[in-house]
Write an enzyme that holds these catalytic residues in place. Structure first.
Site, mmCIF file in Angstrom:
data_model
loop_
_atom_site.group_PDB
_atom_site.id
_atom_site.type_symbol
_atom_site.label_atom_id
_atom_site.label_comp_id
_atom_site.label_asym_id
_atom_site.label_seq_id
_atom_site.Cartn_x
_atom_site.Cartn_y
_atom_site.Cartn_z
ATOM 1 N N ASN A 20 19.779 1.184 24.139
ATOM 2 C CA ASN A 20 20.146 -0.160 23.702
ATOM 3 C C ASN A 20 21.564 -0.543 24.122
ATOM 4 O OD1 ASN A 20 17.850 -1.183 22.325
ATOM 5 N ND2 ASN A 20 18.222 0.266 20.648
ATOM 6 N N TYR A 27 13.639 -8.679 14.503
ATOM 7 C CA TYR A 27 15.007 -9.006 14.915
ATOM 8 C C TYR A 27 15.300 -10.502 14.787
ATOM 9 C CZ TYR A 27 15.469 -4.279 16.702
ATOM 10 O OH TYR A 27 15.531 -2.907 16.793
ATOM 11 N N CYS A 61 10.966 -0.974 25.225
ATOM 12 C CA CYS A 61 11.244 -1.123 23.792
ATOM 13 C C CYS A 61 9.949 -0.864 23.044
ATOM 14 C CB CYS A 61 11.755 -2.538 23.512
ATOM 15 S SG CYS A 61 12.162 -2.858 21.774
ATOM 16 N N ARG A 115 28.193 3.418 15.974
ATOM 17 C CA ARG A 115 27.186 2.488 15.441
ATOM 18 C C ARG A 115 27.617 1.944 14.087
ATOM 19 N NH1 ARG A 115 20.685 3.653 14.481
ATOM 20 N NH2 ARG A 115 20.272 1.752 13.300
ATOM 21 N N HIS A 156 14.567 -7.686 21.886
ATOM 22 C CA HIS A 156 14.967 -7.946 20.506
ATOM 23 C C HIS A 156 15.103 -9.439 20.211
ATOM 24 C CE1 HIS A 156 16.580 -3.587 19.767
ATOM 25 N NE2 HIS A 156 15.313 -3.639 20.160
#
Length: 417
Positions: free
Chosen positions: A144, A241, A164, A90, A194
């Protein structure tokens, strides 16, 4: 009823277990099977989960099987919440794109594509085993990038929905501002995972969003990181987002000067695991609220109760478009309210979507189609094509440079590279 969680050693798991304990009447679970390759971490999370259930007087047993076949066997539903590569990957997702002047985020843009490349093949392998040993089980994906992963699962023929926490987060925050119970609040939530907008907030059938923006606009704008003037002019609430799109250059500047979210989360996770290791801790730690995933437990338990029970209800899920947004292909995956029952999801009729939103939705949906193809089939040219199609990248030289960098950085997770 047996539930299985793939990625059971996630620090999120006690959040889910807390929801199972509190909402036991909605979902009568008898066994919670936690599957994870990190056995040391799994032991801590499983122990914490068992203590939460025991404190609540919940009869469910927590098991830690060694294989996906054992975990999924006899399960009514399997939740996917895995992170291939962990926080180290990440961190790369969030920092590498900055070298090319692009936003660095784990699910949006180049970082989201890197995550999909690592994750989709693993999820599909696991889902194939679920289908083999528990063909009637539902797969609920919280992994995700949810939209792309859910699309890959549906393309492969699995009984799957994506989940989500953005919609339930807005519902709970709006309810608090309005001083009403959350179940009285319904959202006109439209878009892709998102990439969503709240176009109306209904209480008793009346749209109270204009009044919310008038009275609480500054607070709502601060939560989504956008100017209140923009929210009031558009008359909608974009998800946080959307800041990566509407304020891209400002976000990149902030990210270059700051610390990656992955670094902060890694510190939080380390402290959470220390708490989980303490045998005296038997309630969800307050620190877990800083990990992210607020209201995940309520969303997951409520969705599972509708999928596995006899009380259909409306939930915001990731599902096949099938005409919900007429400007998208039916096979696209959208995030909209739907009536959920054991037979699946039936989306609500969606009001006409103006070009301001439909254009960006169409653009990102085209990217997601190419991203899914790259994740399933591999190939650096497919990676470059997906990046070229993304509205936050869209330049050939940048797309090719990023493709080479992403593949090199993730090579250990890409069998075709």
């Amino acid at each position: 009823m047996k539930l299985a969680v793939v990625g059971g050693a996630s620090t999120y798991t006690p959040e889910l277990v807390d929801g199972l304990a509190r909402l036991r009447d909605d979902l009568p679970v008898t066994e919670l099977a936690l599957l994870d390759p990190d056995k040391e971490r799994l032991a801590l999370v499983a122990g914490m989960s068992a203590r939460i259930l025991r404190r609540a007087g919940h009869p469910a047993v927590v098991s830690t099987p060694d294989t996906i076949d054992d975990a999924a066997a006899d399960a009514s539903a399997v939740l996917f919440q895995l992170r291939v590569g962990g926080q180290a990957a990440r961190h790369v997702d969030e920092t590498l794109p900055l070298e090319c002047g692009c936003v660095g985020q784990e699910t949006v843009g180049a970082g989201g594509l890197a995550m999909a490349l690592r994750t989709v093949p693993v999820v599909l392998e696991l889902a194939a085993r679920v289908a083999a040993v528990a063909p009637s089980a539902w797969i609920v994906d919280f992994t995700n990038p949810v939209g792309i992963v859910t699309r890959a699962l549906l393309d492969a023929g699995h009984r799957a929905l994506g989940l989500c926490n953005v919609a339930i987060g807005f519902q709970r925050r709006f309810a608090k501002l309005l001083g009403v119970a959350p179940e009285r609040v319904a959202l006109d939530h439209v878009g892709l995972n998102h990439l969503t907008w709240e176009r109306a907030v209904y209480v008793g059938g009346e749209d109270v969003l204009p009044a919310l923006l008038d009275k609480h606009g500054e607070e709502i704008a601060a939560q989504v990181g956008l100017p209140v003037s923009l929210l009031r002019r558009l008359g909608v609430v974009p998800s946080y987002y959307l800041r990566y799109y509407y304020e891209h250059d400002a976000v990149v500047k902030e990210q270059v000067a700051g610390e990656s979210r992955a670094s902060a989360v890694a510190e939080i996770e380390s402290e959470l695991l220390r708490l989980y290791a303490d045998p005296s801790v038997d309630t969800k730690p307050e620190l877990l609220g800083r990990r992210g995933g607020a209201f995940y437990s309520e969303a997951a338990v409520a969705l599972l109760a509708s999928l596995l029970g006899d009380a259909p209800a409306v939930h915001v899920v990731n599902m096949r478009n099938n005409g919900a947004l007429p400007f998208l292909p039916d096979h696209a995956v959208v995030e909209v309210p739907a009536t959920i029952s054991p037979s699946g999801a039936q989306s609500w009729p969606v009001r006409s979507v103006p070009p301001l939103y439909s254009g960006l939705i169409s653009h990102v949906a085209a990217y997601e189609s190419l991203a899914c193809r790259a994740a399933v089939h591999g190939g650096i040219d497919r990676v470059a094509d997906a990046l070229l199609a993304h509205p936050l990248i869209g330049q050939a030289s940048v797309a090719e440079d990023l493709a080479a960098r992403l593949v090199a950085a993730n090579r250990e997770h890409l069998r075709w590279a």
